[in-house]
Design a protein around this motif. Sequence first.
Motif, PDB file in Angstrom:
ATOM      1  N   PHE A  86      -1.415  -1.531  -1.464  1.00 32.04           N
ATOM      2  CA  PHE A  86      -2.652  -1.706  -2.227  1.00 32.04           C
ATOM      3  C   PHE A  86      -3.256  -3.091  -2.001  1.00 32.04           C
ATOM      4  N   ALA A  87      -2.409  -4.123  -2.027  1.00 28.96           N
ATOM      5  CA  ALA A  87      -2.905  -5.478  -1.771  1.00 28.96           C
ATOM      6  C   ALA A  87      -3.447  -5.589  -0.346  1.00 28.96           C
ATOM      7  N   GLY A  88      -2.748  -4.955   0.598  1.00 32.66           N
ATOM      8  CA  GLY A  88      -3.224  -4.971   1.974  1.00 32.66           C
ATOM      9  C   GLY A  88      -4.578  -4.299   2.104  1.00 32.66           C
ATOM     10  N   PHE A  89      -4.743  -3.165   1.425  1.00 31.23           N
ATOM     11  CA  PHE A  89      -6.028  -2.469   1.479  1.00 31.23           C
ATOM     12  C   PHE A  89      -7.143  -3.327   0.889  1.00 31.23           C
ATOM     13  N   LEU A  90      -6.892  -3.953  -0.263  1.00 29.47           N
ATOM     14  CA  LEU A  90      -7.923  -4.790  -0.888  1.00 29.47           C
ATOM     15  C   LEU A  90      -8.350  -5.919   0.048  1.00 29.47           C
ATOM     16  N   SER A  91      -7.379  -6.502   0.749  1.00 29.51           N
ATOM     17  CA  SER A  91      -7.702  -7.565   1.701  1.00 29.51           C
ATOM     18  C   SER A  91      -8.559  -7.028   2.836  1.00 29.51           C
ATOM     19  N   ALA A  92      -8.154  -5.895   3.407  1.00 29.77           N
ATOM     20  CA  ALA A  92      -8.899  -5.308   4.529  1.00 29.77           C
ATOM     21  C   ALA A  92     -10.291  -4.865   4.103  1.00 29.77           C
ATOM     22  N   TRP A  93     -10.383  -4.211   2.957  1.00 27.30           N
ATOM     23  CA  TRP A  93     -11.674  -3.716   2.463  1.00 27.30           C
ATOM     24  C   TRP A  93     -12.628  -4.882   2.197  1.00 27.30           C
ATOM     25  N   SER A  94     -12.122  -5.898   1.522  1.00 26.53           N
ATOM     26  CA  SER A  94     -12.949  -7.041   1.167  1.00 26.53           C
ATOM     27  C   SER A  94     -13.447  -7.761   2.416  1.00 26.53           C
TER      28      SER A  94
END
Length: 472
Positions: A86-94
């Motif tokens: 989830f943290a990885g996704f938030l970083s990539a999305w942002s």
Amino acid sequence: MHDTDGRSGRRFGLPTATALVMGNIIGGGIFLLPASVAPFGTVSLLAFGVLTIGAIALALVFGRLAERHPHTGGPYVYAREAFGDFAGFLSAWSYWTMTWVSNAALAVAGVGYFHVLTGSNPSKGTDLVVALLMLWLPALANLAGTRWVGAVQMISTVLKFVPLLFVAVIGIFFFDPSNLGSFTEGGHSWTGGLSASAAILLYSYVGVESAAMSAGEVRDPERNVGRASVLGTIGAALVYLLGTLAVFGTVAHDKLVKSTAPFSDAVDAMFGGHWGGTLIAFAAVISIVGALNGWTLMSAQSPYAAAKDGLFPASFAKKKRGVPTVGVLAAAVLATLLTLINYTTGVGGVFEILVLVTTFSATVPYLLSTAAQVYFLLTGARDKVQAGRMARDMVLALGGFGFSFWLVAGAGYAAVYQGTLFLFAGILVYVWLAARRKAATAGEQAAAQPAAGPAEVPAAERMAAAAEPVRP
């Protein structure tokens, strides 16, 4: 698993990786910065120095993280390894949203410099065509492969820095201390002026992560990513500081605070005439095109790494000639839509709101990356933490986190509000992709289990039947 992008596929040496960092840090903003901070006095030069220390700390953290995880995706990889999907996704999305929105803003900014360079008059039709060319020419260079990306980045970096360094170096010989104004201006205390000018300058260093983001394309990333990050940041800082100082010393302060083209005014003050505007407009156009070339590559790298782990649509994981083509095309198309909105719909405020999103979105991967480094240091993750470096690396990680936190604070309430809403909107994308992954995994497990035959009886039932007495 992360794509290690085998050594044979790595195209960027140390000079190209350094040019990528410098080119991405310095876009078109440098050409207005001296006038933007002049109202606060020369204390703004001190603010530049403080910010440079924070940016170098952040660059060193990215270098150390790349030693541990030398993979394409940079901040996404670090956040996911430390804190999960989830943290990885938030970083990539942002990061992804920041890149294509800011690309649209860069292209629109470049149109103004184009008119100064050519002497043409603004018109919506012409402006739209020029903005789209600025978006799609770098996109085509990216689609041609990493060799072309590196070549364009090197050429544009040299071409834009020559005029800037010309002003910075030659300006020494025309420097007049009486033009500087006072240390503080506008009734600010020195601390107030420092904070106010720093808030304007904070985003001048966004881009320090560029080499880490493209680590999969950098030769010997364990060494070169850190070096390129630091060298690129220092190079950009020298241009910022020397260029701003030269403009401060050649353009009278009362004129500088009202200037819309401070570097052009500086050249005119040195040599007379009005050719300075053409020279600086040329440098600005080249600078923006070079930044768009680098940021177009960045816009594809984060979703590429996330797609390899199933956290972005699978199409983003496809590469051709070393470049994630779907990511490049998606960013170019989305930036094009924003540009069309800006020039054709007349919807007020939409473009400005999206630009605010970028100011907050850039900080999320920084915060997660520096927090990941603190986590790795505290846990000794992956046996990569060396005892002799523990204290130094922890100070750098905390300094980088503090700098990133300052970026968030400097973004302003509106940017944080709009950016947070856009970040939370990405949660629906994560939920959709997570549900698809779970369904696919369940299907694979079901397919792997052998089907029971019609005559097969479980062993426990056979034993129970054998134990029962035979009835007549």
